[in-house]
Design an enzyme around this catalytic site. Structure first.
Site: not given
Length: 445
Positions: A38-39, A43, A186, A330, A361, A402, A427
């Protein structure tokens, strides 16, 4: 599958600190495939849109987050061709120009879309109306938006100051220096770095906080792959030379290491050797550090042709550890699930920022573990899990993918664990439970 409740199949009941004996003849490793990162997907989508020409992305993740990102690009007027069957997307970039000077953009619950596109549009020339899901409306945006104001962007909030929804009116880069606080995410810095790659003048970004630096390294590496370089006069200072350009390219997206970690944890808990196809220690993704934590708990790791092979502890016992998870937070939920069955307590440190993610979380982990009868202790930044025997319960997932995936691991070794709202996994990994069941069907135990 019942879309409201999923009962996890209990494959190998075990008690905390108990040993799973190794078979006389070791079984062949189980091979698992997971979707693209996903990251990296999100990007790559933005970098492709900011490049000059057509980029073709392979191995694209298709999930709620990435589909929202794709829809956002289309709502801004970008030409996007999507082939979900082949996991391929082509994006026609206009060299940093946004096709539409006014548009409404809905980011859903995608934090990357929310932060990256806000920075990009806030430094463009135009007016953009930004909105998000109720979940994303609760997540922090103020540090990024404050920085955009410092660059000359005008921001009008429809409701609460510092949160979605809002309207951005950008005028380009009206300043060459800014500061951003990344203590809660971040993504604020990643967003500004990618956008600053379009500036005509040199841009200097100062940061406070150190959260999620592995994701910053990913961002910088991908920016360089698309043609823009970031310099570091110091750890808290990032400089981009003006008049750099992103270049269109063909790009292969790595398998999602975050998704892979659930299956590596599964191998450790069930005592089976396991490989996730395409996962490598050279990965751009910070969650690769989670595998080293499983190693510290007693597992062994070997990098092979098809991916990293995890071998469960030779004596069958998982050990409690003291882990700094700032680089792979994560996976804090995943480690908490594994820690339930260790032979001593596990402390997870430097994860206070996970209170501000899809759910709180820290609170979610402690609440759901205590519901199972597992003792845990929480401070502002750290969490300690004391091993025990989980009792049957229904795990609330708080609309957090998660929580659903991580706590499903407990049910593999404890009977009667049910996951509420399992489809929140859409998601990032919409067929997680199908892949979990298919993997279970191939276990030789």
């Amino acid at each position: 599958m019942d879309k409201t409740i999923y009962e996890v199949p209990c494959i190998r009941p075990r008690k905390a600190g108990s040993a799973i004996p190794s078979p006389t003849v070791p079984p062949d490793p189980v091979m698992v495939s997971v979707p693209g990162s996903k990251s990296i997907t999100n990007r790559a989508l933005l970098l492709a849109a900011l490049a000059n020409g057509v980029s073709v992305l392979h191995g694209v993740l298709f999930s709620d987050d990435s589909r929202h990102f794709l829809a956002c690009l289309q709502s801004l007027g970008f030409e996007v061709c999507i082939n979900e069957t082949d996991q391929t997307v082509s994006v026609t970039g206009l060299g940093g120009q946004i096709p539409l000077e006014e548009a409404s953009v809905y980011v859903g619950s995608a934090g990357t879309a929310a932060r990256f596109l806000s920075a990009c549009l806030g430094t463009a020339k135009g007016t953009y109306h930004m909105d998000a899901s109720p979940q994303m409306r609760r997540r922090p945006m103020a540090p990024l938006l404050d920085s955009l104001r410092g660059l000359g962007c005008e921001i009008t909030f429809a409701d609460r100051e510092g949160f979605f929804p809002f309207t951005l009116t950008g005028h380009g880069f009206c300043s060459s220096e800014l500061t951003v606080d990344i203590g809660s995410s971040s993504q604020f810095l990643s967003a500004l770095l990618i956008s600053a790659g379009l500036a005509q003048q040199d841009i200097t970004i100062h940061i406070t906080g150190t959260h999620g630096m592995s994701y910053i390294k990913m961002t910088e590496a991908m920016m360089q792959q698309f043609g823009v370089t970031v310099r570091h006069p110091s750890d808290a200072c990032f400089v981009l030379s003006g008049e750099q350009t992103y270049r269109a390219r063909t790009y292969e997206i790595e398998p999602d290491v975050s998704a892979a970690c659930y299956f590596y944890a599964m191998g450790a808990l069930l005592g089976v050797p396991l490989v996730v196809r395409g996962v490598s220690f050279s990965s751009l993704q910070g969650d690769i550090a989670f595998l080293r934590l499983l190693e510290a708990m007693g597992c062994s790791l070997l990098e092979e042709e098809h991916g990293i092979l995890l071998l469960p502890p030779a004596d069958g016992v998982l050990h409690g550890i003291d882990a700094d998870m700032s680089a792979c937070s994560d996976q804090a939920i995943t480690l908490a699930a594994v820690a339930v069955f260790a032979d001593s307590p596990t402390t997870i440190r430097n994860i206070g920022h996970i209170r501000y993610q899809e759910s709180d979380r820290m609170a979610a982990i402690t609440t759901e573990l205590k519901k199972m009868g597992i003792q845990c202790a929480e401070t502002q930044t750290d969490l300690t899990i004391y091993p025990g025997s989980p009792c049957a319960c229904t795990v609330e997932t708080y609309d957090d993918h998660r929580m659903a995936m991580g706590f499903s691991l407990i049910g593999l070794c404890a009977c009667g664990i049910r996951i509420s709202d399992p489809m929140c996994c859409r998601k990032t990994f919409e067929n997680y439970f199908e892949v979990l069941e298919e993997t279970i069907s191939r276990l030789n135990i």
